[in-house]
Design an enzyme around this catalytic site. Sequence first.
Site, mmCIF file in Angstrom:
data_model
loop_
_atom_site.group_PDB
_atom_site.id
_atom_site.type_symbol
_atom_site.label_atom_id
_atom_site.label_comp_id
_atom_site.label_asym_id
_atom_site.label_seq_id
_atom_site.Cartn_x
_atom_site.Cartn_y
_atom_site.Cartn_z
ATOM 1 N N LYS A 86 0.835 -1.190 0.000
ATOM 2 C CA LYS A 86 0.000 0.000 0.000
ATOM 3 C C LYS A 86 0.874 1.245 0.000
ATOM 4 C CE LYS A 86 -3.935 1.945 2.547
ATOM 5 N NZ LYS A 86 -4.771 1.768 3.772
ATOM 6 N N HIS A 88 -0.262 4.435 0.265
ATOM 7 C CA HIS A 88 -0.841 5.577 0.979
ATOM 8 C C HIS A 88 -1.275 5.118 2.373
ATOM 9 C CE1 HIS A 88 -4.189 3.412 -0.914
ATOM 10 N NE2 HIS A 88 -4.914 3.829 0.094
#
Length: 208
Positions: A86, A88
């Site tokens: 991921k 963010h």
Amino acid sequence: MLQFGDFTLKSGRRSPYFFNFGKLTSGTALRTLAAGYRAVLEQADLIPNVVFGPAYKGIPLAVAVAMDWAAAGRAVGITYNRKEPKAHGEGGQLVGAALAGQRVALLDDVLTAGTALREAAQLIKAEGGVLQSVVITMDRRERVRPEPSAPSAVQALEDELGVPVRSLLRLEDVLAYLQSTGTGEPNADHGRWHDQLVNYQAEYCVRT
């Protein structure tokens, strides 16, 4: 979850049986399976601090097993990985309990090539976790190479990771089930699938 028919596996082999985790469609069924995983680990004295479920099928397994332990009064952490890191928010590839210094049980459904389990084992090691065991639902007992002396996929993974790989069921259990309906009376369909599994076993599987 256990189906009989004509199935093409990831390996390209055509199999007369298939363990379909996707057929696990109720909380009751998942809880029953989780109790089996917990029992395997407790009986082997391999109780972990954290259960790790590789994406995607291992995630509900890890959650269910941790909840089953919680119902018995034992706190066990849960960690799983994302297929893609991921970029963010909190970022990273792992979600859940910290692994550093923790005894970890790696849970999945069926071991075929073992790619997802090997990748998960590397993630656990990279985070400082101590991989203690691997538990799967079904050990198909298949050899990693065609020659009769080749080890099974489970044996090969045990040797590579240096930890026990346990299963709830093995091919031999399926064969035993097919020999009877459960009442002691033979079943014609069971007999047909039993014969096909015996042929499959002779061609692809270890015999110990």
